[in-house]
Scaffold this active site. Structure first.
Site, short mmCIF file in Angstrom:
data_model
loop_
_atom_site.label_atom_id
_atom_site.label_comp_id
_atom_site.label_asym_id
_atom_site.label_seq_id
_atom_site.Cartn_x
_atom_site.Cartn_y
_atom_site.Cartn_z
N ASN B 135 8.08 5.01 -18.66
CA ASN B 135 8.08 4.89 -17.20
C ASN B 135 8.84 6.04 -16.58
O ASN B 135 10.05 6.00 -16.43
CB ASN B 135 8.68 3.53 -16.80
CG ASN B 135 8.65 3.32 -15.30
OD1 ASN B 135 8.49 4.27 -14.54
ND2 ASN B 135 8.82 2.09 -14.86
N CYS B 138 8.77 5.29 -11.63
CA CYS B 138 9.35 4.39 -10.65
C CYS B 138 10.11 5.19 -9.58
O CYS B 138 11.08 5.88 -9.88
CB CYS B 138 10.29 3.43 -11.36
SG CYS B 138 10.87 2.13 -10.26
N CYS B 352 -21.34 8.15 16.91
CA CYS B 352 -21.68 9.44 16.30
C CYS B 352 -21.66 10.53 17.37
O CYS B 352 -21.13 11.62 17.16
CB CYS B 352 -23.03 9.37 15.60
SG CYS B 352 -24.40 8.87 16.68
#
Lengths: 447, 434
Positions: B135, B138, B352
């Protein structure tokens, strides 16, 4: 069978439940989810379809961004009676019919309910959102405190003019107070909305003052800088058939007015078998409310097909849902009395369309009834204008007014149902009042 | 029916859907529930040294919602496991014994010292776990203590710790990368250099979810204060896809196996990451939003899609989209498209038109013969796709590829040849055409 017109057909609790709010206020979450469905269209078709031109995509976006007060200001800036219109507008033939979601999936954004969410929020806060401009020193008389008159008075006040409203009835509000079905404007909404609008100040409401009786048009023209006539429709059309004078034959307008003003709804008298003649909103409102009061059988008879009824498809389905039987293609021929001398039955001639012309088929039927409600339209009563030196031109039996709502008299404007060519809708009356006010303002100030 | 079995670094699992190292994989009870629900594997929530860390007792999560309260993004400030090491090891061993066909990879985070890693690795090995995931991602709390993202943000540390682990265990080593870095290829290359068997990405992204305008503090807040957390969920998927693709197509790491993480919510998300080179996918937020049952939809959807495409096994499509990821400079500048509005399905919302008019190229007319009507003006349309992006009706606006004739905008004939920026006359650095 003897006539049986009476109150207390249902218990107070049943009547209260029957007359509960037709569309209860959306919760915050419901409003978010519904507001999120709005596509914020460019040059939105719903705005074009709104007689008062409310910027609908903007007010919905303001709901979505947790700004319901700002949303309400957007609405009320274009339509000061936005709260009532949210309740009574036939949105399915106006904004919601134009909604692109209707095209896409036959499920338009529930614009009316969102409008109510915003306006109820602001009204609950109890603060009037608009300020008056600096006084112009000009005075305007408004005749009639219905939607057109209130709208006109409010806009004039905003623009800095002092307004006096002359209202013949004991309360202001016009049809909002006296003519709308009770379940569409619960909790005295019409009165609360009128109070809310008048809170801007600069508007004096004089009740019990009828034009031609208590106040004269010539005097108003002389005493005020401008006059706005929002007289509404004073008369109802008659059936012109035998038996119309019998006890038990009632104008639907009067029936609804009595119902709206009744201190206890369950005490309102209604027949056991009610027949309503007509195809407009008044007919539907009278029929549905008869049913809700406890009439056992309510039949609405219209001389043409469902597609020709002035009442919208939604109103028609609401009536069916509440148990009203809708019958088409028949015209009343005769109202018959029973042994007690009161209405006992009404007979009809069936009709059909022949190249656009309504013709009799020769076939007849009879409905037993102890109450017949007439709702075949209302008419403008020109009597209050008679005898004045100032001449107000009419057109097709109603007041003639231009796009700026100015009448043939340079100091007199008019709007609402009393004016020719209108749509007989609350929202159209509000727009009339607003446009007249802008035109009056321009005339008085040269702005 | 397609075979969903995967073999990732020799770690076999019945399907490629693993649960990422996170709260859903913190305890035996959760992981057992996950395996019962059908998940192919888990990465056990990160173990650390004793004494175990503690979590806040206030809100750990914050969310971004759509207006109908769909969870679009999730933010957390939870730390690594807050249970004793021994408890976790015992549970891992028990679960692996009970579920031998499922993958169990153990996430680890200990201080950046070789002794610390040497100490924990044999303990994990002893559980029978299939592999470890480091890890290095984190972004909150642990990084303040020199671990997690603090390691992942320094390629040299990534390489060093990966090497320590490879030298001290027989288990496959996966390095989990933090996205809170400028160039994701750098730590991936470092992991490979250190001998890592694979990378997994992305870990969560630094995030502050909002500001409470009443108390003037970040939200969610704990006793009036807030701190940044790690952002995940559907909102981060495009960021993760980009980072995965960068590693998958980097010449230095193109053969490095990838376990993809980042907003994977449906079978389609998974298929997209796998097409972009991922051998397995890891899911967290979707499970934390809906529960473990979603894996049923993922398995059946992936399987049905594979059947429809004629893929009988996962390896037949993993990485298939990677060759089509390129640099901007190699995009074909002679490829011309124009927007086409299908009048049958157009609901005339006008979005649009207004976005093109206000913010782009004034290439969509709003009226025809006095009627509300939206149509593309080829003389202005650059084919940018904004109208397609904002149109509420799927398929109403499409892009038509012009293969012949003249581009009404430039007046130039359509050139069927491939031509990119590297040889474009406007490029001062162009290479001469052969």
């Amino acid at each position: 069978m003897p006539s049986d017109i009476r109150g207390d057909r249902l218990s107070p609790a049943e009547v209260e439940s029957n007359f509960a709010d037709l569309h209860p206020l959306l919760s915050k979450y419901e409003a978010y989810v519904e507001a999120d469905r709005c596509y914020f269209c460019h040059d939105a078709p719903c705005v074009t379809a709104c007689p008062t031109g409310i910027d609908i995509p903007l007010f919905i976006r303001q709901i979505l961004t947790d700004n319901p007060s700002g949303s309400a200001k957007t609405i009320l800036g274009a339509n000061i009676l936005g709260g009532m219109c949210a309740r009574v507008c036939p949105t399915e033939t106006l904004c919601e019919q134009a909604c692109v979601r209707e095209t896409a999936e036959q499920k338009p954004v529930r614009i009316g309910e969102l409008q109510r969410y915003a306006t109820d929020h602001l009204m609950a806060a109890g603060v009037h959102p608009f300020e008056r401009a600096a006084s112009t020193g000009r005075k305007v008389a408004v005749v009639g405190a219905g939607p057109a008159g209130i709208s006109c008075a409010h806009r004039l006040s905003m623009l800095g003019h002092d307004v006096t409203i002359f209202e013949a009835k004991p309360k202001g509000g016009g049809l909002n107070e006296y003519g709308i079905a009770a379940y569409k404007a619960v909790d005295e909404f019409a009165r609360r909305e009128l109070d809310f609008v008048l809170a801007i100040g600069g508007i004096e409401l004089k009740i019990g003052m009828a034009l031609g009786r208590d106040v004269a048009l010539d005097a108003l023209i002389a005493d005020y800088d401008a006059v706005f006539l929002g007289l509404g429709l004073g008369a109802t059309n008659g059936l012109g058939i035998a038996g119309e004078q019998l006890e038990g034959v009632v104008d639907a307008v009067d029936f609804i007015e009595d119902l709206r003003q009744a201190p206890a709804l369950e005490k309102v008298a209604v027949g056991r078998r009610v027949v309503v003649i007509g195809g407009g909103m008044t007919a539907i409102d009278a029929a549905v409310q008869s049913k809700l009061l406890g009439a056992e059988e309510v039949t609405l008879v219209y001389r043409r097909g469902a597609d020709r009824m002035n009442a919208s498809a939604y109103e028609q389905s609401l009536a069916k849902e509440k148990g009203v039987v809708l019958k088409h293609w028949a015209r009343p021929e005769k109202i018959e009395a029973g042994a007690d001398g009161k209405v006992a039955a009404i007979s009809f001639m069936k009709t059909r369309d022949e190249d656009g012309k309504l013709v009799d088929t020769g076939e007849r039927y009879t409905l037993e009834a102890d109450m017949v409600l007439k709702a075949i339209g209302q008419a403008f009563t020109p009597a209050p204008l008679k005898g004045a030196k100032a001449e107000i031109a009419l057109e097709g039996g109603r007041i003639k007014a231009g796009a700026d709502r100015r009448t043939s008299h340079p100091k007199v404007w008019a709007g609402g149902d009393a004016v020719a060519g209108g749509e007989d809708l609350t929202v159209a009356a509000v727009e009339d009042g607003k446009q007249a006010a802008l035109s009056i303002h321009a005339a008085l100030t040269g702005a | 029916m397609a075979n969903l079995q995967t073999n990732f670094l020799g770690i076999k699992s019945p399907n490629p859907f693993w649960l990422a190292s996170a709260p859903p994989t913190d305890r035996e009870v959760n992981v057992t529930r996950a395996f019962k629900a059908g998940w192919g594997g888990v990465v056990w929530k990160t173990l650390g040294e004793d004494p175990h860390v503690v979590n806040v007792n206030g809100p750990r999560y914050g969310a971004v919602h759509s207006n109908d309260r769909r969870l679009i993004g999730l933010n957390n400030i939870e730390l690594i496991t807050d249970r004793p090491l021994e408890v976790n090891l015992r549970e891992i061993k028990a679960v692996k014994k009970a579920w031998p066909d499922r993958a169990i990879v153990v996430s680890l985070m200990v201080p950046c010292e070789e002794e610390a890693w040497k100490k924990i690795l044999p303990l994990v090995e002893e559980t029978g776990a299939d592999g470890i995931e480091l890890n290095f991602g984190c972004p909150h709390g642990m990084s303040e203590r020199g671990m997690g993202a603090a390691v992942g943000q320094v390629p040299e540390y990534v390489e060093m710790v990966a090497r320590w682990c490879k030298q001290n265990t027989r288990m496959p080593v996966i390095v989990k990368l933090t996205p809170n870095i400028t160039d994701i290829r750098q730590p991936a290359r470092a992991a490979k250099k250190g001998g890592a068997d694979a990378v997994s990405l992305i870990n969560t992204i630094n995030s502050v979810m909002g500001v409470d305008l009443d108390i003037m503090a970040p939200s969610p807040h704990i006793d009036g204060k807030g701190t940044h957390g790690g952002y995940c969920g559907p909102a981060v998927k495009p960021i993760a896809l980009s980072m995965v693709s960068e590693i998958a197509r980097d010449p230095e790491t193109k053969d490095l196996p990838i376990s993809a993480i980042g907003g994977i919510t449906t079978w389609r998300d998974a298929a997209e990451f796998m097409a972009m080179g991922a051998g397995t996918v890891q899911v967290c937020t979707a499970a934390m939003t809906y529960g473990f049952k979603i894996v049923e939809e993922m398995k059946s959807g992936l399987s049905d899609w594979m059947d429809g495409k004629g893929y009988s096994s996962i390896d037949q499509f993993v990485g298939r989209a990677v060759p089509n990821v390129t640099d901007w400079q190699y995009l074909n500048l002679n490829y011309v498209v124009k927007a086409r509005i299908d009048q049958e399905s157009c609901i005339k919302c006008g979005r649009c038109h207004i976005v093109c008019e206000d913010t782009s190229h004034q290439a969509i007319w709003a009226e025809k013969d006095g009627q509300r009507h939206f149509e593309v003006n080829d003389a202005e349309c650059v084919g940018c796709n904004l109208c397609v992006s904002v149109c509420p009706v799927e398929g109403c606006i499409t892009m038509e590829h012009l293969t012949e004739g003249v581009d009404a905008r430039t007046g130039q004939p359509i050139n069927p040849e491939y031509g990119n920026w590297t040889t474009h006359p406007n490029n001062p650095m162009r290479v001469a055409a052969e």
